[in-house]
Write an enzyme that holds these catalytic residues in place. Structure first.
Site, PDB file in Angstrom:
ATOM      1  N   ASP A   1      31.019 -31.506 -31.606  1.00 15.27           N
ATOM      2  CA  ASP A   1      30.080 -31.840 -30.529  1.00 15.27           C
ATOM      3  C   ASP A   1      29.647 -33.304 -30.609  1.00 15.27           C
ATOM      4  O   ASP A   1      29.848 -33.980 -31.620  1.00 15.27           O
ATOM      5  CB  ASP A   1      28.865 -30.906 -30.682  1.00 15.27           C
ATOM      6  CG  ASP A   1      28.212 -30.567 -29.355  1.00 15.27           C
ATOM      7  OD1 ASP A   1      28.458 -31.282 -28.380  1.00 15.27           O
ATOM      8  OD2 ASP A   1      27.448 -29.589 -29.328  1.00 15.27           O
TER       9      ASP A   1
ATOM     10  N   ASP B   1      28.622 -27.314 -20.351  1.00 15.23           N
ATOM     11  CA  ASP B   1      27.575 -26.417 -20.850  1.00 15.23           C
ATOM     12  C   ASP B   1      27.158 -25.442 -19.757  1.00 15.23           C
ATOM     13  O   ASP B   1      26.359 -24.543 -20.014  1.00 15.23           O
ATOM     14  CB  ASP B   1      26.365 -27.228 -21.322  1.00 15.23           C
ATOM     15  CG  ASP B   1      26.468 -27.573 -22.799  1.00 15.23           C
ATOM     16  OD1 ASP B   1      27.342 -27.000 -23.482  1.00 15.23           O
ATOM     17  OD2 ASP B   1      25.690 -28.417 -23.268  1.00 15.23           O
TER      18      ASP B   1
HETATM   19  C1  DGJ Z   1      25.929 -28.784 -26.817  1.00 12.19           C
HETATM   20  C2  DGJ Z   1      27.160 -27.936 -26.648  1.00 12.19           C
HETATM   21  O1  DGJ Z   1      27.805 -28.223 -25.453  1.00 12.19           O
HETATM   22  C3  DGJ Z   1      26.758 -26.477 -26.745  1.00 12.19           C
HETATM   23  O2  DGJ Z   1      27.852 -25.656 -26.492  1.00 12.19           O
HETATM   24  C4  DGJ Z   1      26.198 -26.239 -28.111  1.00 12.19           C
HETATM   25  O3  DGJ Z   1      27.192 -26.424 -29.079  1.00 12.19           O
HETATM   26  C5  DGJ Z   1      25.022 -27.152 -28.358  1.00 12.19           C
HETATM   27  N1  DGJ Z   1      25.347 -28.524 -28.097  1.00 12.19           N
HETATM   28  C6  DGJ Z   1      24.541 -27.023 -29.764  1.00 12.19           C
HETATM   29  O4  DGJ Z   1      23.557 -27.912 -30.048  1.00 12.19           O
END
Ligand code: DGJ
Length: 725
Positions: free
Chosen positions: A476, A546
C-alpha cells in the site's frame, strides 16, 4: 524488417503489423516527424508534404535555405527550447555558464535486432528491433539518444531518450520527456482518465483546442487524479472504428502528458516526467535515462487501442514468470475488521473460509508495531504482540491446515511520527527542518532516496518475508508528497528527490521480487492511486479502487481497461450494503463484476448465511473455469456505463474457441429500449453453445443480431458462457 532507413532521402520507417511511423533527417539535420498511422508501403519521404509558408515572427535558423524554414513550424521529433521553436520543448538543460539554449541535430543512428530493457527503470522486453538516433548540440557537445523499439505483432512502438553529458562540465537537466510527436492536424478528441480516491479512472473525452492542454501529476506518484495515459481519437472514432493514437507511460512518479495545438492547426503531443520541481545534476560523462513511453495507433477505434496496450502489458512487461499466471482467489480482512482484530478473531475468519474455494487469506493493515488506528507504527515492521501474541505463525498454520496460503499487507514507503523508526531517525522522513510540514493520513513519507533507508527496508520487510511462509503481499501507499526535501542530499540535488524516490522504489521492488520469486505482489495506493505500468512491472495486479461497490466499479474498471488488461485489476466481492456507497446490490452482480478481474473477497465470512456460502462456492468454481479467459482472452467493451444505463463486456480466447460476456443493468427504466446484447470478436463462421441459454447460435448471429436479454431490475446482472462447437 521492422525498421528501415532510406539513406538517399534519409527517411526512417518503423513498421508494425498494421502501422507505420516515419520521420526523416531534414534540412540542417533536424529530425522531421512525418507520419504515424496505417501501414504504408516502401519508405516514402513524407517531408515533401511540408508546405512552405512564411510565418511571421518565426525566426529562421542560421543557414536556413529561405525565410520559410523556421523551427517554430517544422514538425520535430525531440524539440528543444532556445533556438526558434517556441512550442513546448521535450528537453531542457542548464549549462555551467547559465545558458539554457540547446539545438540538438542528427549525427548518426544504429538499428539492431531485438531490444534491451532500460537501465534502472521498468520497460517492455521482447521487442523486434531497436533504433537509436544520436543527436548533438554542437556548441556544447551535449548528446541525446532517441530510442525506438518496435513490437510488430502488437502494433506498439516504444520511445525513450538518454541525455549524455559530454560537455566537460556538470549540467542540470530541467526537463526530459520520453516522447514528443507533432501531428499535422489537431482535429482530434483528447481522451484521458481522471479521477479521485474511490472514483478512479473516469473517462474524459474533450475536443482539442488551441493552446496547451495537459494532464499529469505533481503528487509524487502517478496518482488517482490522472492516469499516465492519453489518447487522441478522430472525432467520429468509436469502440470499433476510427483512428486513435494511444500513449502510456511506464512510470510511477510525477508525470505530464500534454498537447499543444498551434495556430496553424498542428498538434504537438508529449509525455514524460513532469518538469515541476525536477532538476537533475549530471556530472560530465553521466547519462540521464527517461522512462519509456508506449505508443500505439489503431485504425479500429478505442477497443483495438486497448487490446494493443493489453498485449503489451500482458506479454512484454515484468518478469516472464509472473506473466499470465492464474492469480489466487483471496479473502482480505480489511472491510471485515478494519483495525479491530486479534488472533482469535482472525483464526475464526480463516476457519470459516473452509470449503469456500478461496486460495489465500490476506491480513491487511494493523498487524505491526502497536498499530490500533492509522496514527502510528508505519516503519515498525514487527508483529503487534498486543493483538497477535504468538506472532503470525498460528494464522499461517491455520491457513495451511485448510489448504490455503497466507498473505500480508505492508506500507513500506511510509513512516509514522509515533514509531520506533521515527524516534530513532526523524531525518528519514521527507520534510525540511525549520519548516512546518503536512501530514497525510497522519503519516509522513519515508525518504527512499536514501541508501540507508533502502537497506533498512530490505532488512525489515525482507526479514518478515524470509521468516514466515507468506505467499502474497499487498503493498500500500497512502499519501502524496509534500515538503519533498531530503536531509541526505546536497542543495544542488534537491530537484532530484521525486525521481530518486521512484528509482529506489523500483530497486526495492526488484530486490523483493528477485529474492521472493514465488510471492504474488499486489500494488495498492489508497485503492488505485498508483495504477500504472511501472508498478505492474513488479506487481502484476493492483487493488483497483477503495470503492468496492460493484456499480461504481463498472465505471472504474471500464475506464481502467482503456489501458490495462483486466487481469491487472484486483476486484473483490464486498458486503452489501457496500461500505463506501451504502448501496445494496445482488451477490450475483458483485461476483460477476469482480470475476472479470483478479478475483477475491472482502467481507467477514463469519456473517454468511448457508445460502451465501453455497453461492460463494459456486462463484469460486466458476472463476476457476473462466480465469483463463480473464488472463488470456481478448477484451471487448460492449456497452459504456458512462453513456448508457448498462455496462457490458466480454472476453474471447485468441483462438475464438471460448468466450464469456457480462451485462449489468444500472437503474431499471420503464420501457428501456436496450434489450439485445451484440457480441464482438467471435468467429462469424462458427457455431457457439451458450451454457446459460442451453442453445446454439452462429458467431455471425451473435455479433450482428445479438441475444435478447432477460428483464433485469436495478443493479442486476447476467452472463453468457460461450463454447465453440
Ligand atoms: C488503503 C487500501 O486501499 C485499503 O484496501 C486498505 O489496505 C487500507 N489502506 C489499510 O490502511
Amino acid at each position: 524488417m521492422a525498421i528501415q532507413f532510406d539513406s538517399t532521402n534519409r527517411v526512417f520507417h518503423l513498421t508494425t503489423k498494421h502501422t507505420s511511423y516515419l520521420f526523416s533527417v531534414f534540412d540542417h539535420n533536424y529530425l522531421y516527424t512525418a507520419y504515424y498511422g496505417r501501414k504504408l508501403r516502401g519508405t516514402p519521404d513524407l517531408s515533401r508534404l511540408w508546405q512552405k509558408y512564411p510565418s511571421g515572427f518565426s525566426p529562421n535558423y542560421e543557414g536556413a535555405p529561405d525565410v520559410n524554414y523556421a523551427l517554430d513550424i517544422i514538425p520535430t521529433e525531440y524539440p528543444a527550447y532556445g533556438g526558434g521553436d517556441f512550442r513546448c520543448p521535450a528537453v531542457g538543460v542548464q549549462f555551467e555558464n547559465g545558458s539554457r539554449i540547446i539545438d540538438p541535430q542528427y549525427v548518426s543512428h544504429t538499428i539492431t535486432d531485438g531490444s534491451e530493457e532500460l537501465e534502472g527503470l521498468p520497460s517492455l522486453s521482447g521487442g523486434d528491433q531497436t533504433l537509436e538516433v544520436l543527436l548533438r548540440d554542437e556548441p556544447t557537445g551535449l548528446a541525446i539518444v532517441l530510442k525506438y523499439i518496435v513490437f510488430e505483432d502488437i502494433d506498439v512502438i516504444t520511445r525513450s531518450a538518454r541525455i549524455i553529458n559530454k560537455t566537460g562540465a556538470p549540467v542540470t537537466v530541467t526537463e526530459a520527456l520520453s516522447m514528443s510527436m507533432d501531428l499535422p492536424i489537431a482535429d482530434y478528441d483528447m481522451i484521458g482518465l481522471y479521477g479521485a480516491h474511490i472514483r478512479e479512472r473516469q473517462i474524459d473525452r474533450s475536443p482539442m483546442r488551441h493552446g496547451t492542454q495537459s494532464v499529469g501529476s505533481r503528487r509524487g506518484t502517478s496518482s488517482h487524479h490522472h492516469n499516465p495515459f492519453m489518447a487522441f481519437a478522430e472525432k467520429t472514432a468509436t469502440e470499433e472504428q476510427g483512428s486513435v493514437y494511444g500513449i502510456s507511460l511506464i512510470y510511477s512518479g510525477n508525470w505530464i502528458g500534454r498537447a499543444e495545438v498551434d495556430p496553424f492547426g498542428g498538434a504537438r503531443v508529449q509525455m514524460g516526467i513532469h518538469p515541476a520541481g525536477f532538476a537533475w545534476r549530471l556530472a560530465d560523462g553521466e547519462t540521464f535515462v527517461t522512462p519509456e513511453a508506449v505508443m500505439t495507433y489503431s485504425a479500429e477505434g478505442l477497443g483495438q487501442m486497448s487490446r494493443n496496450f493489453h498485449n503489451a502489458y500482458r506479454y512484454h512487461l515484468g518478469h516472464t514468470k509472473r506473466r499470465n499466471v492464474r492469480r489466487p482467489i483471496v479473502i482480505n480482512n480489511w472491510e471485515a475488521t478494519y483495525f479491530d482484530f486479534d488472533e482469535e478473531k482472525l483464526l475464526g475468519i480463516i476457519e470459516s473460509c473452509k470449503g469456500l474455494g478461496i486460495d489465500t487469506f490476506v491480513l491487511d493493515d494493523g498487524w505491526f508495531g502497536h498499530r490500533d488506528t492509522d496514527n502510528s507504527s508505519l516503519g515498525d515492521w514487527f508483529v503487534h504482540t498486543g493483538k497477535l501474541p504468538h506472532g503470525l505463525t498460528p494464522l499461517i498454520e491455520k491457513c495451511e491446515e485448510q489448504g490455503m496460503t497466507f498473505g500480508l499487507w505492508f506500507e513500506p514507503e511510509m513512516i509514522s511520527e509515533d514509531s520506533e523508526l521515527y524516534r530513532a531517525h526523524p531525518d528519514w522522513a521527507l520534510k525540511q527542518d525549520g519548516r512546518p510540514f503536512c501530514r497525510g493520513r497522519q503519516q509522513l513519507i519515508l525518504d527512499l532516496s536514501r541508501e540507508d533507508v533502502l537497506e533498512y527496508l530490505e532488512k525489515t520487510v525482507g526479514g518478515v518475508l524470509k521468516n514466515n511462509r507468506i505467499s502474497y503481499v499487498k503493498w500500500d501507499m497512502n499519501r502524496h508528497f509534500t515538503e519533498a526535501y531530503s536531509a541526505a542530499l546536497p542543495p544542488e540535488r534537491q530537484g532530484e528527490v521525486f525521481h530518486r524516490f521512484v528509482l529506489n522504489l523500483y530497486r526495492f521492488m526488484a530486490y523483493l521480487t528477485e529474492n521472493f520469486p514465488d510471492v504474488v505482489f499486489e500494488g495498492c495506493s489508497g485503492g488505485g492511486g498508483r495504477f500504472d505500468p511501472g508498478i505492474l512491472y513488479y506487481q502484476p495486479q493492483i487493488w483497483t479502487s477503495d470503492d468496492s461497490d460493484a456499480i461504481e466499479r463498472l465505471k472504474i474498471q471500464y475506464g481502467t481497461s482503456m489501458v490495462y488488461p483486466p487481469q491487472s485489476m484486483t476486484a473483490h466481492v464486498s458486503a452489501s450494503p457496500n461500505h463506501q456507497m451504502n448501496r445494496v446490490t445482488p451477490y450475483n452482480t458483485r461476483a460477476l463484476v469482480a470475476m472479470s478481474a483478479s478475483f477475491g473477497y472482502e467481507f467477514n465470512p463469519l456473517q454468511l448465511t448457508d445460502e451465501e456460502r453455497l453461492a460463494i462456492k459456486t462463484q469460486t468454481e466458476r472463476y476457476r473455469k473462466v480465469s483463463d479467459m480473464v488472463l488470456k482472452g481478448d477484451f471487448y467493451r460492449l456497452q459504456n456505463p458512462f453513456e448508457t444505463n448498462a455496462c457490458a463486456w466480454m472476453f474471447v480466447l485468441p483462438d475464438k474457441s471460448k468466450a464469456c460476456a457480462v451485462y449489468v443493468r444500472q437503474l431499471n427504466l420503464p420501457a428501456d429500449p436496450v434489450t439485445v446484447l451484440k457480441f464482438r470478436g467471435l468467429d462469424p463462421e462458427a457455431t457457439y453453445h451458450i451454457e446459460e441459454l442451453d442453445a446454439d447460435f452462429g458467431g455471425d448471429e451473435l455479433m450482428y443480431a445479438g441475444v435478447a436479454l432477460p428483464h433485469l431490475w436495478d443493479f442486476e446482472a447476467t452472463c453468457f458462457t460461450l463454447t465453440k462447437k
